[in-house]
Motif scaffolding. Structure first.
Motif, short mmCIF file in Angstrom:
data_model
loop_
_atom_site.label_atom_id
_atom_site.label_comp_id
_atom_site.label_asym_id
_atom_site.label_seq_id
_atom_site.Cartn_x
_atom_site.Cartn_y
_atom_site.Cartn_z
N VAL A 46 45.64 49.36 49.71
CA VAL A 46 46.55 49.84 48.67
C VAL A 46 47.96 49.29 48.89
N ARG A 47 48.31 49.05 50.13
CA ARG A 47 49.61 48.43 50.40
C ARG A 47 49.63 47.00 49.87
N SER A 48 48.52 46.30 50.07
CA SER A 48 48.41 44.93 49.55
C SER A 48 48.44 44.93 48.02
N LEU A 49 47.74 45.86 47.40
CA LEU A 49 47.73 45.95 45.95
C LEU A 49 49.10 46.36 45.40
N SER A 50 49.81 47.17 46.17
CA SER A 50 51.15 47.57 45.77
C SER A 50 52.09 46.38 45.79
N MET A 64 41.34 39.26 52.63
CA MET A 64 40.59 40.17 51.74
C MET A 64 40.15 39.42 50.49
N THR A 65 38.90 39.52 50.16
CA THR A 65 38.38 38.78 49.02
C THR A 65 38.82 39.40 47.70
N THR A 66 38.80 38.57 46.64
CA THR A 66 39.15 39.07 45.31
C THR A 66 38.20 40.18 44.89
N GLY A 67 36.89 39.99 45.20
CA GLY A 67 35.91 41.01 44.84
C GLY A 67 36.21 42.34 45.49
N ASN A 68 36.66 42.33 46.73
CA ASN A 68 36.99 43.56 47.44
C ASN A 68 38.20 44.23 46.81
N ARG A 69 39.21 43.46 46.46
CA ARG A 69 40.40 44.00 45.80
C ARG A 69 40.02 44.62 44.45
N GLU A 70 39.15 43.93 43.72
CA GLU A 70 38.74 44.43 42.40
C GLU A 70 37.92 45.70 42.51
N ASP A 71 37.11 45.80 43.57
CA ASP A 71 36.34 47.03 43.78
C ASP A 71 37.29 48.22 43.94
N TYR A 72 38.37 48.01 44.66
CA TYR A 72 39.36 49.08 44.84
C TYR A 72 39.99 49.45 43.50
N LEU A 73 40.37 48.45 42.72
CA LEU A 73 41.03 48.73 41.45
C LEU A 73 40.13 49.52 40.50
N ILE A 74 38.87 49.12 40.38
CA ILE A 74 37.98 49.80 39.44
C ILE A 74 37.65 51.21 39.93
N ASN A 75 37.59 51.41 41.25
CA ASN A 75 37.33 52.75 41.77
C ASN A 75 38.56 53.65 41.67
N ILE A 76 39.73 53.07 41.81
CA ILE A 76 40.96 53.85 41.57
C ILE A 76 41.01 54.27 40.11
N GLU A 113 45.20 47.64 33.23
CA GLU A 113 44.61 46.67 32.30
C GLU A 113 43.60 45.78 33.02
N TYR A 114 43.94 45.37 34.23
CA TYR A 114 43.04 44.53 35.03
C TYR A 114 41.74 45.27 35.32
N ALA A 115 41.86 46.53 35.74
CA ALA A 115 40.68 47.32 36.09
C ALA A 115 39.82 47.62 34.86
N MET A 116 40.46 47.91 33.73
CA MET A 116 39.70 48.19 32.50
C MET A 116 38.94 46.95 32.03
N ASN A 117 39.55 45.78 32.16
CA ASN A 117 38.89 44.55 31.77
C ASN A 117 37.68 44.28 32.67
N LEU A 118 37.84 44.58 33.95
CA LEU A 118 36.74 44.42 34.90
C LEU A 118 35.59 45.37 34.55
N ARG A 119 35.92 46.61 34.20
CA ARG A 119 34.89 47.58 33.85
C ARG A 119 34.20 47.18 32.54
N ARG A 120 34.97 46.59 31.61
CA ARG A 120 34.38 46.10 30.36
C ARG A 120 33.32 45.05 30.65
N LYS A 121 33.63 44.13 31.55
CA LYS A 121 32.67 43.10 31.92
C LYS A 121 31.43 43.72 32.57
N HIS A 122 31.64 44.74 33.37
CA HIS A 122 30.52 45.42 34.02
C HIS A 122 29.57 46.00 32.96
N HIS A 123 30.14 46.68 31.96
CA HIS A 123 29.32 47.28 30.91
C HIS A 123 28.57 46.21 30.11
#
Length: 215
Positions: free
Chosen positions: A44-48, A1-13, A69-79
């Motif tokens: 989500v098991r992998s992220l857990s 699973m790519t980092t981008g895919n994992r991050e997509d899950y985090l920001i959507n969660i 914190e990881y997801a918020m930082n990613l969303r900050r970069k998006h904005h």
């Protein structure tokens, strides 16, 4: 699973849990992301296991403090990327959003901070994750306050309009560059030295150029 895919899950969660009391069911996440429920469960098991989410079967998934914190930082970069594309490059909002979704995964914290200083991104809740804040809430002086003969380095730009920020960038007002006041005319333009150029700008533009706090 790519980092981008994992991050997509985090920001959507993050997006879903903010409106659902902190916990979202995997079926809701699957529907939101338009992916198979089995794929969500696997992720989500992998992220857990990575300590980024808390997952309880039949109850749902929530972000751990580290994951949030990881997801918020990613969303900050998006904005930040969205605003740079729309305000500086005049890209449409829809295209900017789509491009930001791609760029946010590879943008370093340092580069994101530099983008932020250039475009004067407005401070929001996600800025709490920034390790190099652009002093949005400090009492830094602006170029409007600098007296003739004084020199200072540009800290960041923050204009009342995207047009002003874009104009300043085109004139060479880049964070980190040194600027000095040559002369000032009451109720008139301020004459500045910026690199090898001599530039005259009005009060509104000068007040959008913030200087390093120790200036």
């Amino acid at each position: 699973m790519t980092t981008g895919n994992r991050e997509d899950y985090l920001i959507n969660i993050l997006r879903l849990t903010e409106s659902k009391g902190g916990v979202v069911r995997t079926s809701e996440l699957a529907a939101y992301m338009e992916v198979a429920p089995a794929s969500v469960t696997e992720m989500v098991r992998s992220l857990s296991e990575a300590g980024l989410v808390d997952y309880q079967k039949y109850k749902g998934v929530s972000l751990t403090p580290e994951g949030k914190e990881y997801a918020m930082n990613l969303r900050r970069k998006h904005h930040i990327v969205e605003r740079f594309l729309t305000d500086v490059l005049e890209v449409s909002h829809q295209e900017a959003h789509e491009e930001a979704c791609k760029i946010e995964h590879s943008l370093s914290d340092d580069t994101a901070s530099k983008f932020c200083r250039i475009i004067g991104t407005r401070q929001d809740h996600d800025c709490s994750t920034c390790t190099d804040p652009c002093h949005d809430d400090c009492d830094c002086t602006t170029l409007e306050d600098l007296q003739p003969g004084a020199k200072a380095k540009i800290s960041h730009l923050r204009g009342t309009s995207a047009g002003n920020v874009k104009k300043l960038l085109s004139m060479g007002f880049i964070p980190g560059r040194e600027v000095s006041v040559v002369s000032r005319i009451n109720n008139g333009p301020c004459v500045l030295s910026l690199g090898e150029a001599t530039i005259a700008i009005d009060s509104e533009l000068a007040s959008a150029v913030f200087l390093e706090c120790d200036a």
